[in-house]
Design an enzyme around this catalytic site. Sequence first.
Site, PDB file in Angstrom:
ATOM      1  N   PHE A 175       0.813  -1.220   0.000  1.00 53.71           N
ATOM      2  CA  PHE A 175       0.000   0.000   0.000  1.00 53.71           C
ATOM      3  C   PHE A 175       0.845   1.268   0.000  1.00 53.71           C
ATOM      4  O   PHE A 175       0.351   2.357  -0.314  1.00 53.71           O
ATOM      5  CB  PHE A 175      -0.974   0.014   1.195  1.00 53.71           C
ATOM      6  N   LYS A 176       2.115   1.149   0.338  1.00 51.38           N
ATOM      7  CA  LYS A 176       2.985   2.325   0.369  1.00 51.38           C
ATOM      8  C   LYS A 176       3.024   3.041  -0.986  1.00 51.38           C
ATOM      9  O   LYS A 176       3.249   4.242  -1.055  1.00 51.38           O
ATOM     10  CB  LYS A 176       4.410   1.933   0.777  1.00 51.38           C
ATOM     11  N   ASP A 177       2.779   2.282  -2.061  1.00 46.55           N
ATOM     12  CA  ASP A 177       2.764   2.909  -3.392  1.00 46.55           C
ATOM     13  C   ASP A 177       1.676   3.971  -3.521  1.00 46.55           C
ATOM     14  O   ASP A 177       1.819   4.902  -4.307  1.00 46.55           O
ATOM     15  CB  ASP A 177       2.529   1.850  -4.478  1.00 46.55           C
TER      16      ASP A 177
END
Length: 497
Positions: free
Chosen positions: A112-114
Amino acid sequence: MFYNSTRNSKVKVTSAEAITQGISVDGGLFVPETIPELSLDEIKAVGDMKYADRAAYIFAKYLTDFTEAEIHHCTDNAYSTKNFETESIAELAHLFDGTYMLELWHGPTCAFKDMALQILPYFLTTSAKKINLDKKIVILVATSGDTGKAALEGFKDVEGTSILVFYPEDGVSPMQKRQMKTQEGSNVGVCAIKGNFDDCQNGVKAIFTNEEVKQQLADNGIVFSSANSINWGRLVPQVVYYVSAYAELVKDGEIALGDKINIVVPTGNFGNILAAYYAKHMGVPVNKLICASNVNNVLTDFINTGVYDRNRKFYATVSPSMDILISSNLERLLYLLTGRDDAVIREWFGKLASEGKYEVSADVKAKLQEEFCGGFCDDEQTKATIHAIYEKYGYTCDTHTAVAVKVYNDYREATGDTTKTVIASTASPYKFSAAVLEALEGKASDIDEYAKVDRIAELSKLDIPAALADLKNKPERFSDVIDKADQKDYVLKALGL
Ligand SMILES: *Cc1c(COP(=O)(O)O)cnc(C)c1O
């Protein structure tokens, strides 16, 4: 909209300044001086937009010093199928009875960091231009595995920037390590630390606030910034997908406009769940925010007792991105819950630094418990959960997401609360293939990492993300391992100072 520091309410900067600085000079975190409102009608309207426009709509309320064109430059470049495997960007899977998986891992690094790190470089370069910062920006990152890779992908070859990532040598999955060691780009660096994530993060924070280092940088036309979730530019993109998910549920007729939902977030640094808190306080109808931890359950204890105590054993788990004992973004929440009392934040976080422990007031504890629920599970329960939902629904999830599912199941059983619930699914199962395969098959296997990926593909019927499949053939570029005491010197040397 201006931004204050959690450790000095008198600090007042624009969003462009907050994003380029990363952290305030007093060691505090930047927070918007008010939480902008979003009416139910606006939320409904957001549901009819594509993801990039949903994001632009929300950003316009926070980044008021950006022009509309500047915001669209950021959102259109970040949230396209050039970078994400799905048109919807954040995919909402309807799988369980009244339970929805918000799949946030269809970006280039499969976590999810993207969602934030694809846009942060655009925010940062746009901000630098706005404030006429003609210095080279150096991004320092401490990572428990996923942030590092996502930041490297976001910043690689971005003009006027360079990036240096530190990760705990034995604290990341083999796939995460390979992703970072093989990173491409002319402005990137990666180094392992003999220590855990907190050591990496403390080292980076100390370098940021070191006066001597700051002077050396100034003399050489360099500034540091942060891609960790201490940077407001990381937080605000995460608010978007909670608003987006709610709007999507309304649009799909799963809930009526105004109905409350629960949100469950597998938590480490408290960034992702803090974004859900902001979404709630903007106007998204939320019943409970459920904070899920692995056995590094400092947050569960904190929510239950009001005592934050990091003096405990640190465990390396199968959900390594949550192996954290100092959750930085809690400082932002406590600042809000204390009514923006910077003096008390200085006191508590001073204690955290000196004694590793603080206790919040009864009033703050009550407010905390009104909005949040905490729970945790161990590795065996995590794997059993992956197995169980695969058997029951044919759905394969990663270890972090499984922690959230387990904590949610416990919550539902204990409370009987049947409010419709969104679970943040934070990584592709392929990223944690050893534990996921072991969970699916019910036994450990000694085939290599790539054979495991192939086996998961057979079982899950999920496509293998191209970025992970390609890793096999990439050469390793970075192999430095250093003591945590040497982090500062390493940075200075890498910068040629
Ligand atoms: C970073 C991460 C988390 C924890 O998110 P925080 O914002 O640090 O709380 C959970 N799951 C995965 C897969 C992650 O990469």
